[in-house]
Scaffold this motif. Sequence first.
Motif, PDB file in Angstrom:
ATOM      1  N   GLU A 164       0.852   7.351  -5.894  1.00 38.18           N
ATOM      2  CA  GLU A 164      -0.296   8.156  -5.978  1.00 38.18           C
ATOM      3  C   GLU A 164      -0.066  10.026  -5.734  1.00 38.18           C
ATOM      4  O   GLU A 164      -0.514  10.842  -6.083  1.00 38.18           O
ATOM      5  N   LEU A 165       1.116  10.072  -4.758  1.00 34.69           N
ATOM      6  CA  LEU A 165       1.604  11.146  -4.488  1.00 34.69           C
ATOM      7  C   LEU A 165       2.374  12.072  -5.259  1.00 34.69           C
ATOM      8  O   LEU A 165       3.217  12.811  -5.183  1.00 34.69           O
TER       9      LEU A 165
ATOM     10  N   ASP B  53       0.817  -1.103   0.151  1.00 34.76           N
ATOM     11  CA  ASP B  53      -0.033  -0.072   0.082  1.00 34.76           C
ATOM     12  C   ASP B  53       1.023   1.210   0.191  1.00 34.76           C
ATOM     13  O   ASP B  53       0.571   2.288  -0.552  1.00 34.76           O
ATOM     14  N   ILE B  54       2.110   1.208   0.632  1.00 36.88           N
ATOM     15  CA  ILE B  54       2.881   2.377   0.811  1.00 36.88           C
ATOM     16  C   ILE B  54       3.565   2.806  -0.477  1.00 36.88           C
ATOM     17  O   ILE B  54       3.595   3.792  -1.091  1.00 36.88           O
TER      18      ILE B  54
ATOM     19  N   LYS C 226       2.120  13.616   3.809  1.00 36.62           N
ATOM     20  CA  LYS C 226       0.766  13.023   3.505  1.00 36.62           C
ATOM     21  C   LYS C 226       0.919  11.404   3.361  1.00 36.62           C
ATOM     22  O   LYS C 226       0.128  10.761   3.644  1.00 36.62           O
ATOM     23  N   LEU C 227       2.326  10.982   3.093  1.00 42.07           N
ATOM     24  CA  LEU C 227       2.421   9.510   2.893  1.00 42.07           C
ATOM     25  C   LEU C 227       2.251   8.940   4.496  1.00 42.07           C
ATOM     26  O   LEU C 227       1.702   7.925   4.476  1.00 42.07           O
TER      27      LEU C 227
ATOM     28  N   ARG D 267      -0.937   8.854   5.553  1.00 48.72           N
ATOM     29  CA  ARG D 267      -1.957   7.850   4.954  1.00 48.72           C
ATOM     30  C   ARG D 267      -1.677   6.411   5.579  1.00 48.72           C
ATOM     31  O   ARG D 267      -2.377   5.667   5.922  1.00 48.72           O
TER      32      ARG D 267
ATOM     33  N   ARG E  22       1.948   2.000  -3.159  1.00 48.63           N
ATOM     34  CA  ARG E  22       1.098   2.542  -4.125  1.00 48.63           C
ATOM     35  C   ARG E  22       0.645   4.114  -3.874  1.00 48.63           C
ATOM     36  O   ARG E  22       0.429   4.955  -4.668  1.00 48.63           O
ATOM     37  N   TRP E  23       0.440   4.113  -2.479  1.00 47.65           N
ATOM     38  CA  TRP E  23       0.321   5.487  -2.059  1.00 47.65           C
ATOM     39  C   TRP E  23       1.150   6.549  -2.486  1.00 47.65           C
ATOM     40  O   TRP E  23       0.906   7.725  -2.917  1.00 47.65           O
TER      41      TRP E  23
END
Length: 352
Positions: A17-18, A10-11, A118-119, A122, A13-14
């Motif tokens: 996205e960032l 997930d990290i 922001k990461l 999340r 992928r996030w």
Amino acid sequence: MTDYAALASDIRRWGEELGFQKIGITGIDLTPDEAHLLDWLDAGHHGEMDYMARHGARRSRPAELQPGTVRVISARLDYAPPGLREAWNVIGDGERGYVSRYALGRDYHKVLRGRLQKLADRIAGVTGPFGHRVFTDSAPVLEKALARNAGLGWIGKHTLLLDRDAGSWFFLGEIYTDLPLPTDAPASAYCGTCSRCIDVCPTQAIVAPYRLDARRCISYLTIELRGAIPEDLRPLIGNRIFGCDDCQLVCPWNKFAQVTTVADFAPRSGLDSARLVDLFAWSEAEFLARTEGMAIRRTGYEGWSRNIAVALGNAPTRDDVVRALRSRADDPSALVREHVAWALARHASAHG
């Protein structure tokens, strides 16, 4: 119970996205790199960067800097501006000032820190509050060694991180964390027998493969050094007024570098190819206004003026160049006056 393998996925992928181009995860053992660091410091290669020696081994021991740290999340953000191929044209034009491409836009510290935070937010949304700290070249962190261990690239002979798919035109940032995430495999090295970066260095600051003497490095001389630039090195600096990119510009791996999509990194104030005489005419107020939010502020107006005076001393002898230097022969700063005097003497001898 947290599924750390799923969280690691997930990290990544996030991070994408960032806007990060790559995310890797590593442990905190930097024993071999600590030995290299201490040897480098013992040799005095850090110059007047006293904070490097002051921090010492804390730089190579993440858990001492942030207690509880067991993993480091390393992130890459590309910054190559459009027109990178034109960089050599600017370097070859003695009437224009060359600014290292990383410093043409908004200060990268601010851009990376915001995205990394922001990461981290999340991650906290899944795990709840967790021990962590965000870094963007802002504390004693061996970021290149950590990024290498996290699989983001290898440390090249010029001491910068290289990725086979992206070259070296990127920034690095880290999140130190107490989450026991699964780690990535370290990157392999692919410099081979190439020595272009060593050969091209204007001041021969790369004294051996993987060994940089900051005291000779143009980035150090024009950014970190607060006093006078050694006279023997001034002619070698050419028109580089903030940093130097030669070792990156010649690196074969940078043919794979991608132009950044981050609007904040777009060149500002025409600094990608500005005329030296125009830059030297800036008042301190104008310097502060035109460089607001930029890394160039690090030199201060005095250092900026000193650097441009050296570049003007290396410029072709022309009336406008000499006039620009004479206009600041009585500058309030003794440091600037000395470099202006040196530059004027260069042009006087050229007239012979």
